[in-house]
Each structure stands twice: as C-alpha cells, then as structure tokens.
Enzyme design. Structure first.
Site, PDB file in Angstrom:
ATOM      1  N   TRP A  71       2.717   1.601  -3.349  1.00 39.67           N
ATOM      2  CA  TRP A  71       1.744   1.867  -4.419  1.00 39.67           C
ATOM      3  C   TRP A  71       1.554   3.384  -4.578  1.00 39.67           C
ATOM      4  O   TRP A  71       1.376   3.882  -5.674  1.00 39.67           O
ATOM      5  CB  TRP A  71       0.398   1.206  -4.063  1.00 39.67           C
ATOM      6  CG  TRP A  71      -0.667   1.435  -5.102  1.00 39.67           C
ATOM      7  CD1 TRP A  71      -0.913   0.681  -6.214  1.00 39.67           C
ATOM      8  CD2 TRP A  71      -1.628   2.500  -5.133  1.00 39.67           C
ATOM      9  NE1 TRP A  71      -1.958   1.199  -6.925  1.00 39.67           N
ATOM     10  CE2 TRP A  71      -2.419   2.329  -6.286  1.00 39.67           C
ATOM     11  CE3 TRP A  71      -1.892   3.583  -4.312  1.00 39.67           C
ATOM     12  CZ2 TRP A  71      -3.447   3.187  -6.627  1.00 39.67           C
ATOM     13  CZ3 TRP A  71      -2.924   4.448  -4.653  1.00 39.67           C
ATOM     14  CH2 TRP A  71      -3.685   4.240  -5.794  1.00 39.67           C
ATOM     15  N   HIS A  72       1.640   4.100  -3.445  1.00 36.01           N
ATOM     16  CA  HIS A  72       1.433   5.555  -3.502  1.00 36.01           C
ATOM     17  C   HIS A  72       2.590   6.282  -4.156  1.00 36.01           C
ATOM     18  O   HIS A  72       2.437   7.411  -4.627  1.00 36.01           O
ATOM     19  CB  HIS A  72       1.202   6.113  -2.091  1.00 36.01           C
ATOM     20  CG  HIS A  72      -0.162   5.823  -1.576  1.00 36.01           C
ATOM     21  ND1 HIS A  72      -0.467   4.656  -0.907  1.00 36.01           N
ATOM     22  CD2 HIS A  72      -1.316   6.528  -1.638  1.00 36.01           C
ATOM     23  CE1 HIS A  72      -1.751   4.666  -0.589  1.00 36.01           C
ATOM     24  NE2 HIS A  72      -2.296   5.787  -1.014  1.00 36.01           N
ATOM     25  N   GLY A  73       3.761   5.684  -4.176  1.00 39.08           N
ATOM     26  CA  GLY A  73       4.881   6.352  -4.820  1.00 39.08           C
ATOM     27  C   GLY A  73       6.166   5.584  -4.612  1.00 39.08           C
ATOM     28  O   GLY A  73       6.328   4.873  -3.619  1.00 39.08           O
TER      29      GLY A  73
ATOM     30  N   CYS B 102       0.849  -1.202   0.000  1.00 42.38           N
ATOM     31  CA  CYS B 102       0.000   0.000   0.000  1.00 42.38           C
ATOM     32  C   CYS B 102       0.885   1.252   0.000  1.00 42.38           C
ATOM     33  O   CYS B 102       0.628   2.209  -0.728  1.00 42.38           O
ATOM     34  CB  CYS B 102      -0.898  -0.024   1.225  1.00 42.38           C
ATOM     35  SG  CYS B 102      -1.963   1.385   1.380  1.00 42.38           S
TER      36      CYS B 102
END
Lengths: 471, 382
Positions: free
Chosen positions: A317-319, A314
């Site tokens: 996934w954001h960066g 997670c």
C-alpha cells in the site's frame, strides 16, 4: 499543495478560513468542496478527473446498495481496487513481468508509464470503507452526491490521510456549527504539527538524507546507525505532523478525524507498535481484511496467514516496489514470531510486572522496527541489505568513529537539540499532552512562539542566497 | 476571549507578514523569479503552480523580517550559544571570525598526501599544456596560489574540526610545496602567496575577520610579487609595482565583508574587527593588456591592478569564476601580453573547481595536442 508550503500557509488557508467563518452556514459545505477540489487540482490537475470519477462511481454504487444482494458491493470494491491497481501497480507489474519474459527471450511488453495520482491510496481506501460499511448497514447510504463528494475530497485528509471512514463524519457532513473553542483547538493542533514538521522532521530528514544518499561503501558504521535512527524519527515526526495538521484543520471546520499515531516508539511489543502506528490504516486493514479473512478465530496457521496477508498489503500500500513488499513481509514474519513465542507464555511483555525483561523486549522491538525502516528507506533490496551489513558488521574501509566532513556537517547544535527533543517527544510524558497545550496559558504562549518561528522558516525556505552573490 | 486569543494571534501573524513591508531586500544574490503567466497548459503540467509559489515566496512583503527571524533563531541555537556552525556555507569560529565552510571542509578533510600529489599532478599536467600553448605565442603564464583564511586563522577554527579531525589538516603549508615543486619541475612560472604573507604582523591582517577573501593589502603584496616575476621574464614589457604604504579602511568592499552581510541576522552581526587594510602604491602609468582568470581571490588582484595603475579596467580581460570560451580565448591571445591564473591553493587540486573552470580550455588544448601529435606522425607531403 502541502500544508507546510508558503502558498498554503499564507494565502490558501487564511483566505479559506475567513471565507468559511463569514459565509452563511448553508454555503459552508460548498466553500469547502470547491476549496478541496482547488487544493487537489493545484497539486495534480490531471488527476482531478480520476478523483471525480471515483467519487461518482462510489456514490452511484452506494445508492445501488439499497437493493438486496452483494453484487453492487462487489462492483464497488472491485471497481475501486481496479482503479488503484491500474494507477499504482500496473507499471510495477509490467516491469517485473518484462524481466521474467525477457529471461525466456520473449519480446518485452511496452511500459504503460502511468503517473500516480496524488493521494489515490487514501481516497480509494475511504471509498471502499464507505461501500463496505453501507453494505453492512453500519452507516446510512449517502444520497447527496454533493455531501459524498465533500467526504471523499475533503482537503485536510485527501492526500495523506488519516483515512477517515464515512461513518465517523457522516453526521458532521450534514450539520456543523462553528465553534470558537474548536477553532482555537484546531489552530493549536495545526501549529504543533507545523512546528513538528519544520523543526524536528526536517532536521532529522536532513541528517538521514545525507547518510542514505551517500554511497554505502563510504558509510562508516556509526553513521549508518545515526542515519537509521534519524530516519525512524523523521518518518514518525513527518507523518504524525501531517496528521496533526490534518486533524487540526478538520477540527477548525468542526470535523473530528481519527487519531493516527499514539506514541508508536513507546510500544512494548511489535503488535503494540502496529496498534499505535498509522492507526487509521491498520484499523482499516483489520476491519476490512483481517477480520473478514477470519482474524485470529481459526487455527494458528490461519491466524499467521492472515497476519502475513495484511502486513504484505500494508507494505505494498505504501508503494509499488519490492522494498515495500519486503518491509511488509519482514514485519509480518516479526509479528508471527512474536505471537509464536509469547502465545502460551504468562510472561507476556505487555505485562511489565510479569516480565522483568519488558524493557529489554521493548528495545528489541525498537531495533526490529529500525531495521524495517532501512528496507523502507532504501531504493532497492540489495541496497538495504548492504546498509544493514554496515550497521551490524561495520565498514572495513572506515573506523567506527569516522568523522569525515560530509558527516560532520550534520552535527550542528540545532540538529543535536532537535534530535534530543525528537527522542524525548517520541515517548509519552505525564501531563504533557494536547489537553495541556489547549488549556494552559503558558503552553499556548509556547505554541504561539513555535508557530511564529515555523511560519518564518516555511516562508523563507526558498531563500537561499549564493555566497558569491557579486558575480 | 479565552477561546479566541490564539485564533486572533494566528491571523495576526499572517496578516502582519503581508503588511510589514521592508524597502530593502535581504542580502545575498538569488536568481530572479519572473511573474507567473497563467495558461491552461502551464496549469495542467503544474509549472504555473510552481512559479506562482516561488513568486509568492520571494515577494512576500515581510520576507526580510521573516528571514532575520529565522536566522536569529539559528544564531541563538548555533552561533550565539555555542559559537560554531551556521547555515551550510558560513561558520563562525572564535572571536567572531567567520569562515566559509567549503574551506574548512577541504582543510579538515582527511585527504592523504598521496591523493594530494596525484590530484596536483593531474592539475599541473593541464597547466603545462596551457603553458606550452601560450609559450609558443610568446605569452607568459603566471600561476598564483592564494592562501586560505584558515591558513592564518587556525586559532579561530571551531573546536569541533580540531577535536574530531586531529592531525588531518591540509592547507597552504603542506599543499603549496607539493604543488610548487611540480610547477617548477615543468617550468611553469608561479607565485606562492602563503610564504609572502606568513610573517608576523602580516598574518593577522591578511584576511578580514568578517570576510572570506584576502584583504586588498595582502593581495597587493602578492601582486607586487607577480609583477616582479613578469618583470624578470621581460623587463621592457612588464613594469614593477612599488608599494609605498598601508592604510586602514573601514569601508569594506563587498568581497571583504560578504559573509557578515549574508548572515541576514538581526541585529546585524557585529563581532570581529570592522576594519581592514589596503596598500598605497607609487604612481605607475604603464598599463598593458592582460588576461586574468581565476576564482574569487582574483577579485582583489583585479582591484589592485587598477588601483596601482598596473593595468586598466578596459585592458584587463577578466574571467572570474567562469570558464573562457574557446573562440574568445583564441581571439584574446592576439591582444594580451600575459596570462595570470589566480586560485586558492586548495582549489587547484579540487576537480570540481579547477577542472570545471578550465574544462573547455583543456579540452581544446588536449585536442590541439592530439592533432599536433598526429601531424608529427603523418607529416604532410609539403
């Protein structure tokens, strides 16, 4: 193109809507597909071929899933993940690899310098969900490339979610009718999202930007707290506003997109928070990663491992950056700790009656989340740790209540009002919900006024006259 | 009908934003946006999209009304209800008196006196270099320290500045003496305007309620002092100015009412006195060429020079809020008889203003100084 831009609001969206309403039913999907591709190309034309390749590849592997065996499922999932890894993580991997090999005096690898295509994380996850669902026979295989293209590229959810699973809109892709009630409900939802973005998220963002862009050495303790709180509100309102607008636009075209937020700051536990925050991503990770890994069915160690894996995923996934990795790790460890503490306790904070300290626990959860956002917002891990040091230990160079002008400029009455509205609005209020906004005339008038004001703000956002205009 | 009323309203708002055409543009200068030119390369690198979006945002017919609506909302939230805080540049105090936020920022910042002294020394060192350079050419330099509006209208300052920063105020009253002491020490001619205007009857009319710059009247009083300073240096070359009276004007110059206009709110902002004063001069017909350089406070000095006949528009080489290119500076020195440098007193100690404005000149003067120092150490054979 973003929803809160003058071009989208005053031109693209109304023209598309009029075309859609007055077009024959058989042409509506074609109009939506063309509009979606135009929407994507307007923001990132060089990435359009990548989107098209992902669509064709996923559609083709989907067709092959009719055959027995799991090979095409593996090809589909690995292929999509490879695209994501190449475009999103290769730069990061090479930079980190270089810092390792240069330590041993070896020549550094050339940096690939790959531009990140807009929305790739969202549409790749959608593509993977389709492949897995089709493999599991949870949905029928889509044989029409045209309809599948529309599913992946549908513009309301294309660049910033929510992550819509194929199964949830499979029927709507085939046949939809235009409904006046849905059209109105969608516009109301869109207007609420727009107002949330323009008034609350941007006001909170202004304060957070002033604080986080200041050198940490000049940051007084009080303002470090204000910066963290306003950033927490900004990220929630910004993202949930976008989701509102996306869901609203979807509803206008008679698509039912999943909800993405459910008052996350009203969570009583950390686990509860993750059930309420970015729900389309967390349910995706639960269904396609956590459960296949064994979920919580194995030993405690296995459960903790699985929790850590999904939270790390997670995070990244954001960066592709270490601060996102640590944000994921931090939340994963937090969830594990919470599970360890309350695993055998009858006084679980979910049960307020059984646990008199539930409110205190909820506040601790909020504090935990707040600290997490500092990792999320900071440019580096060192910066985040320094920021947290000021929050908890103070800044010896400044008194706690320091009111330098740079900070004072944030204190306008509109910001104070929006701050209060943001705090109150982050908690559920009895009878004040979407149904109320859609059914009550008074609420509709309120939303209409908000829309007019937000429209004026968006359309004039570029107009910033210089004071010394005479020169 | 129940299910369509909001939809109709939604389309109506967008429709009216395209048909409600305003013939006059909003107040305030914004950089021009050219018509976007489509091209494949421009589309691929998104420059076409950016210029098209910007063009649309600047050219929507109802821009003025939308801007008024937006600003009226801010007015309601920040001005109308609480009388403090507007936009990022304009702030309204008591009695509808407007301030530029930059001035309040510096005045109510917490700059310690030792920092003021240090910044002043740095700035005076640069002026000393300029003064010596001009003196070698027989050209006098006058440094004019203009006051801030907040120096005279402290009573109207929004409460939050006073409450949150008690005792930290800096302004002409405390920066001026430090700065003029340093100028006097280094033999630089100056006019500190604050004591000239800090008198009963003059304070109240020194700045218009709705503007940020001094009035034509108060700047004329300072010009009178500038002329007198130059006259003392060379009575034959520089004439005196004689102010004979004062008259009330209702027609503001742009410089005096720009803040009120820039609010772009509807109905037009109407608090504060809608008039100001200007000076009347005895006829003077001895214009001479001079170089006037400074911030926006020099604008009123410039106007008064022309109104009084002290100089003419053609004879004044005027550089307002922009630096003078080195070559142009050297060529102008062959023509002008005096150099007048005007700036708000606080801006002289602000690196971002004074040092940026004077940077090219300072660099040149610094090089000139170094070259001379090297020449002194290594005298040429002849």
């Amino acid at each position: 193109m973003v929803f809160s831009s003058p071009f989208f609001l005053s031109l693209f969206f109304p023209i598309l809507l009029l075309l859609y309403i007055f077009a024959p039913k058989s042409a509506r999907n074609a109009i939506l597909l063309l509009a979606s591709l135009f929407f994507y190309a307007w923001g990132d034309p060089r990435a359009l071929p990548i989107l098209i390749c992902v669509i064709i590849f996923t559609w083709y592997t989907g067709l092959k899933l009719a055959r027995p065996g799991r090979i095409w499922m593996i090809i589909g999932v690995v292929g999509n993940l490879a695209v994501l890894a190449f475009f999103k993580y290769l730069n990061f991997a090479v930079i980190n690899l270089n810092s390792c090999i240069t330590f041993f005096n070896l020549p550094a690898l050339p940096l690939p310098d790959i531009a990140l295509p807009i929305g790739i994380s969202f549409y790749i996850f959608q593509a993977i969900s389709y492949i897995i669902d089709a493999y599991r026979k949870q949905t029928a295989i889509q044989t029409s490339l045209f309809k599948f293209s529309l599913y992946i590229s549908l513009f309301p959810q294309l660049v910033a979610g929510p992550i819509v699973r194929y199964v949830s809109i499979a029927n709507e892709l085939g046949s939809r009718s235009l409904s006046a009630a849905n059209l109105q409900a969608g516009i109301i939802r869109f207007s609420i999202g727009l107002a949330k973005k323009v008034f609350i998220a941007d006001s909170m963002g202004y304060i957070a930007d002033v604080v986080f862009s200041s050198p940490a050495d000049t940051l007084p303790c009080l303002w470090a707290w204000i910066g963290a709180i306003t950033y927490a509100l900004q990220i929630y309102y910004d993202f949930s506003a976008y989701s509102d607008m996306a869901i609203g636009i979807g509803k206008i075209f008679n698509f039912n997109f999943p909800e993405n937020f459910n008052y996350p700051y009203a969570a009583r536990t950390l686990q509860d928070f993750w059930r309420r925050w970015h729900m389309s991503l967390t349910t995706w990770l639960r269904d396609y990663l956590y459960i296949p890994l064994g979920g919580n069915r194995g030993s405690n160690i296995h459960t903790y491992r699985n929790i850590l894996i999904i939270l790390l995923c997670c995070g990244v996934w954001h960066g592709a950056a270490w601060n996102f990795f640590f944000w994921g790790l931090y939340n994963g460890l937090g969830l594990i700790a919470e599970r360890m503490i309350f695993r055998k306790s009858p006084q679980h904070p979910r049960n307020a009656a059984a646990f008199p300290g539930a409110v205190l626990h909820a506040l601790l959860v909020l504090l935990f989340i707040l600290i997490g956002w500092v990792f999320f917002r900071s440019d580096s891990l060192a910066e985040a740790l320094h920021y947290l040091e000021i929050m908890f230990c103070g800044n010896p160079a400044f008194p706690f209540l320091s009111f330098e002008w740079a900070w004072l400029s944030c204190v306008t009455y509109s910001n104070i009002i929006f701050f209060i509205v943001a705090l109150v609005g982050s908690q559920p209020i009895k009878n004040v919900n979407l149904e109320f906004a859609e059914s009550s005339l008074l609420a509709k008038i309120g939303v209409a006024m908000l829309f007019v004001a937000a429209y004026a703000f968006v359309m004039t956002s570029d107009y910033s006259p210089f004071l010394y205009f005479r020169f | 009908m129940r299910n369509t009323i909001f939809t109709i309203f939604f389309f109506g708002v967008i429709f009216f934003s395209w048909v409600l055409y305003s013939t006059s543009a909003p107040f305030g200068f914004v950089d021009k946006v050219s018509t976007p030119q489509f091209g494949l390369e421009a589309f691929l690198d998104c420059s076409y999209q950016k210029s098209a979006e910007k063009y649309l945002a600047r050219n929507i017919p109802s821009l003025k009304y939308l801007l008024y609506l937006k600003n009226d909302i801010y007015d309601l939230l920040n001005f109308g209800s609480f009388h403090a805080g507007y936009d990022k540049t304009i702030i309204q105090g008591e009695d509808g008196i407007l301030f530029e936020s930059g001035n309040l920022t510096v005045t109510y910042g917490s700059t310690p006196p030792e920092v003021i002294r240090e910044l002043s020394q740095k700035s005076v060192l640069e002026l000393k270099r300029l003064n010596s350079f001009l003196a070698e050419r027989g050209i006098p330099l006058i440094v004019v320290l203009a006051p801030c509006k907040v120096d005279f209208f402290d009573f109207a300052t929004p409460w939050k500045f006073k409450v949150l920063n008690p005792g930290l105020k800096i302004g002409s009253a405390n920066v001026g003496p430090i700065y003029e002491g340093l100028l006097a020490r280094d033999g630089i001619h100056f006019v500190n305007c604050f004591p000239i205007l800090d008198k009963p009857g003059l304070r109240e009319i020194s700045f218009p309620d709705r503007g940020t710059h001094w009035t034509l009247h108060s700047s004329a009083l300072c010009l009178e002092k500038i002329a007198s300073e130059l006259h003392q240096i060379n009575p034959d070359k520089f004439p005196l100015i004689d102010i004979t009276g004062t008259k009330k004007i209702r027609e503001f110059t742009n410089a005096e009412s720009d803040l009120a206009d820039l609010l772009n709110i509807w109905p037009k902002y109407s608090h504060g006195k809608p008039y100001a004063y200007m000076a009347e001069f005895a006829p003077l017909n001895k214009p001479y060429p001079l170089l006037l350089h400074g911030d926006s406070f020099s604008h009123q000095i410039h106007s008064n020079m022309i109104l009084s006949g002290y100089s003419t528009g053609e004879m004044i080489k005027y550089f307002e809020n922009r630096s003078i290119p080195r070559e142009e500076f050297l060529s102008l020195l062959k023509e002008v008889k005096a150099v007048i440098l005007v700036g708000n007193v606080l801006k002289f100690i602000l690196p971002q203003w004074w040092h940026d404005l004077a940077a090219p000149l300072n660099k040149f003067l610094e090089e000139d100084n170094s070259a001379r120092a090297a020449g002194d150490q290594n005298p040429s054979p002849d």
